[in-house]
Design an enzyme around this catalytic site. Structure first.
Site, short mmCIF file in Angstrom:
data_model
loop_
_atom_site.label_atom_id
_atom_site.label_comp_id
_atom_site.label_asym_id
_atom_site.label_seq_id
_atom_site.Cartn_x
_atom_site.Cartn_y
_atom_site.Cartn_z
N ASP A 189 -12.85 55.37 61.37
CA ASP A 189 -12.83 53.99 61.87
C ASP A 189 -11.44 53.69 62.44
O ASP A 189 -10.46 53.61 61.69
CB ASP A 189 -13.15 53.02 60.72
CG ASP A 189 -13.24 51.58 61.21
OD1 ASP A 189 -14.34 51.16 61.61
OD2 ASP A 189 -12.20 50.89 61.23
N TYR A 201 -4.94 49.34 66.67
CA TYR A 201 -4.17 50.22 65.78
C TYR A 201 -3.24 51.14 66.56
O TYR A 201 -2.33 51.74 65.97
CB TYR A 201 -5.07 51.07 64.89
CG TYR A 201 -6.09 50.32 64.05
CD1 TYR A 201 -6.01 48.94 63.87
CD2 TYR A 201 -7.15 50.99 63.45
CE1 TYR A 201 -6.97 48.26 63.13
CE2 TYR A 201 -8.10 50.31 62.69
CZ TYR A 201 -8.01 48.95 62.55
OH TYR A 201 -8.95 48.27 61.81
N LYS A 251 -12.72 49.55 68.29
CA LYS A 251 -12.95 48.10 68.39
C LYS A 251 -12.15 47.53 69.54
O LYS A 251 -11.00 47.93 69.77
CB LYS A 251 -12.52 47.40 67.09
CG LYS A 251 -12.94 48.12 65.83
CD LYS A 251 -12.61 47.36 64.56
CE LYS A 251 -12.77 48.26 63.35
NZ LYS A 251 -11.64 49.13 63.05
N HIS A 293 -13.61 43.17 67.80
CA HIS A 293 -12.79 43.20 66.58
C HIS A 293 -12.74 41.84 65.87
O HIS A 293 -12.87 41.76 64.65
CB HIS A 293 -11.38 43.67 66.95
CG HIS A 293 -10.62 44.31 65.83
ND1 HIS A 293 -9.68 45.28 66.03
CD2 HIS A 293 -10.66 44.11 64.49
CE1 HIS A 293 -9.18 45.67 64.86
NE2 HIS A 293 -9.75 44.96 63.92
N SER A 339 -6.15 56.31 53.49
CA SER A 339 -5.02 56.86 52.72
C SER A 339 -4.36 57.97 53.53
O SER A 339 -5.03 58.75 54.18
CB SER A 339 -5.49 57.42 51.37
OG SER A 339 -4.37 58.00 50.73
N ARG A 344 -5.51 61.32 47.32
CA ARG A 344 -6.32 60.09 47.33
C ARG A 344 -7.49 60.22 48.30
O ARG A 344 -8.58 59.69 48.05
CB ARG A 344 -5.45 58.90 47.73
CG ARG A 344 -4.45 58.51 46.67
CD ARG A 344 -3.54 57.43 47.20
NE ARG A 344 -2.69 56.87 46.16
CZ ARG A 344 -1.72 56.00 46.40
NH1 ARG A 344 -1.49 55.59 47.64
NH2 ARG A 344 -1.00 55.54 45.41
N ASN A 377 -11.15 59.59 46.98
CA ASN A 377 -12.02 58.54 47.53
C ASN A 377 -13.36 59.07 48.02
O ASN A 377 -14.32 58.31 48.16
CB ASN A 377 -11.30 57.81 48.68
CG ASN A 377 -10.08 57.05 48.21
OD1 ASN A 377 -9.92 56.81 47.00
ND2 ASN A 377 -9.20 56.66 49.13
N1 NAP Z 1 -12.14 45.05 61.25
C1 NAP Z 1 -11.01 44.63 60.74
O1 NAP Z 1 -10.52 43.53 61.06
C2 NAP Z 1 -10.29 45.48 59.75
C3 NAP Z 1 -9.19 44.95 59.02
C4 NAP Z 1 -8.56 45.78 58.09
C5 NAP Z 1 -9.03 47.07 57.87
N2 NAP Z 1 -10.08 47.57 58.61
C6 NAP Z 1 -10.58 48.95 58.43
O2 NAP Z 1 -10.78 49.20 57.04
C7 NAP Z 1 -10.02 50.35 56.66
C8 NAP Z 1 -9.60 50.27 55.21
O3 NAP Z 1 -8.87 49.09 54.97
P1 NAP Z 1 -7.30 49.07 54.68
O4 NAP Z 1 -6.68 50.24 55.32
O5 NAP Z 1 -6.81 47.73 55.07
O6 NAP Z 1 -7.17 49.10 53.10
P2 NAP Z 1 -7.82 49.93 51.88
O7 NAP Z 1 -8.54 51.13 52.37
O8 NAP Z 1 -8.52 48.94 51.02
O9 NAP Z 1 -6.49 50.39 51.10
C9 NAP Z 1 -5.54 51.25 51.67
C10 NAP Z 1 -4.31 51.29 50.75
O10 NAP Z 1 -4.68 51.75 49.46
C11 NAP Z 1 -3.97 52.95 49.15
N3 NAP Z 1 -4.95 53.86 48.54
C12 NAP Z 1 -5.98 54.48 49.16
N4 NAP Z 1 -6.69 55.19 48.30
C13 NAP Z 1 -6.12 55.03 47.08
C14 NAP Z 1 -6.41 55.52 45.79
N5 NAP Z 1 -7.44 56.34 45.57
N6 NAP Z 1 -5.60 55.12 44.75
C15 NAP Z 1 -4.56 54.29 44.96
N7 NAP Z 1 -4.24 53.78 46.18
C16 NAP Z 1 -5.01 54.16 47.23
C17 NAP Z 1 -3.42 53.48 50.46
O11 NAP Z 1 -2.16 54.12 50.23
P3 NAP Z 1 -1.67 55.47 50.99
O12 NAP Z 1 -2.19 55.46 52.39
O13 NAP Z 1 -0.16 55.35 50.90
O14 NAP Z 1 -2.20 56.62 50.17
C18 NAP Z 1 -3.21 52.20 51.24
O15 NAP Z 1 -1.99 51.58 50.87
C19 NAP Z 1 -8.86 50.33 57.66
O16 NAP Z 1 -8.14 51.55 57.68
C20 NAP Z 1 -9.58 49.99 58.93
O17 NAP Z 1 -10.25 51.14 59.42
C21 NAP Z 1 -10.70 46.78 59.54
#
Ligand code: NAP
Length: 274
Positions: free
Chosen positions: A45, A50, A75, A108, A232, A237, A241
């Site tokens: 994704d 980004y 997006k 988006h 991640s 991780r 995951n």
């Molecule tokens: N459509 C939208 O508006 C929108 C908005 C936000 C996000 N998104 C999408 O959703 C995806 C995921 O959301 P996100 O990146 O915001 O946050 P997330 O996946 O909820 O969390 C990512 C964070 O958690 C840490 N992490 C990951 N796995 C872990 C584990 N097993 N244990 C401990 N910590 C862990 C990562 O650290 P490290 O990387 O340092 O390991 C990073 O800091 C995005 O990458 C994007 O593709 C879309």
């Protein structure tokens, strides 16, 4: 580790768990995505916003996997909603990725305060879909009232609605609206960027079943039926995951995690400019 597929409303299949690259440095995206593909992820994704589509495309190529074996979403950026701009921006995405099609392309954010109506933007995505260069189209951060306008005024029902969902923001009402219209729900920031991982309720469930808090939260999403793509840049991780298909949460554990909802957003409300 085999990831189940969700069948979208046009018959296209998407792996229920993928890899998100929000906030992955463009320079590091190829390597991070290659790691995910190596671990077994087959769904990535990304987004124009980004700035890292190029790295995603390079990784898919370098992985040696067939293009059709990896599901890639991008997006539309917020400043290219005018239909002509949207069509050009989609072409730029394909150029950046080095692909001749995308699996899924989303608006988006609805951006209701700008002078372009998101229904007109959606019509541009319908044109892209009709051309066959996106296998499915959808939206992100759409509230029910935004969706209703598309359902009333446009032809193609979005395949997905990608919204903020995690245990502190469970979005039960909007998920129900999505489901009523055959729209698959995608949960962004599924582990609330790490914020929920030290919650005692989640930690207690994790300890009792010898899983990690992140695995418990991802399992909660999967058992609700949502599509997730945790991010991640840490290989261990990335592996952790994906290792969420050999156990199940009980109904009691599911209810305990759902009980943490506080309607607490990490990101902006899609109807507000900030
Ligand atoms: N459509 C939208 O508006 C929108 C908005 C936000 C996000 N998104 C999408 O959703 C995806 C995921 O959301 P996100 O990146 O915001 O946050 P997330 O996946 O909820 O969390 C990512 C964070 O958690 C840490 N992490 C990951 N796995 C872990 C584990 N097993 N244990 C401990 N910590 C862990 C990562 O650290 P490290 O990387 O340092 O390991 C990073 O800091 C995005 O990458 C994007 O593709 C879309």
């Amino acid at each position: 580790m085999s990831v189940p597929a969700v069948v979208l409303n046009n018959g296209v299949e998407i792996p229920q768990l993928g890899f998100g690259v929000f906030q992955v440095d463009p320079e590091a995206t190829k390597e991070a995505t290659l790691t995910a593909l190596d671990v077994g992820y087959r769904h990535i994704d990304t987004a124009q916003m980004y700035g890292n589509e190029r790295g995603v495309g390079e990784a898919v190529k370098a992985s040696g996997l067939a293009r059709e074996d990896v599901f890639v979403t991008s997006k539309l950026d917020n400043d290219v909603h005018a239909p002509d701009d949207a069509l050009k921006a989609f072409d730029r995405s394909l150029d950046e990725l080095g692909f001749d099609y995308l699996d899924l392309f989303l608006i988006h954010w609805p951006m209701p305060w700008i002078d372009v109506d998101y229904v007109d933007t959606w019509n541009a995505l319908e044109e892209i879909y009709a051309s066959g260069r996106a296998r499915a189209i959808g939206v992100s951060n759409f509230h029910e009232h935004h969706l209703r306008r598309l359902l009333d005024e446009a032809d193609v029902v979005p395949a997905v609605n990608q919204i903020e969902i995690h245990p502190y923001m469970s979005q039960d009402e909007l998920r129900t609206v999505d489901a009523e219209h055959g729209i698959a729900t995608q949960a962004w920031s599924p582990i609330a960027q790490g914020l929920v991982l030290d919650n005692p309720v989640i930690a207690e469930i994790a300890a009792a079943i010898d899983k990690t808090p992140a695995q418990v939260v991802l399992r909660w999403h999967l058992q609700r039926g949502d599509i997730v793509f945790p991010k991640s840049v840490t290989r261990s991780r990335v592996e952790e995951n994906l290792a969420v298909f050999d156990f199940e949460l009980t109904a009691h554990d599911m209810a305990s995690v759902s009980g943490l909802n506080a309607d607490r957003r990490l990101g902006p409300d899609p109807d507000q400019t900030s």
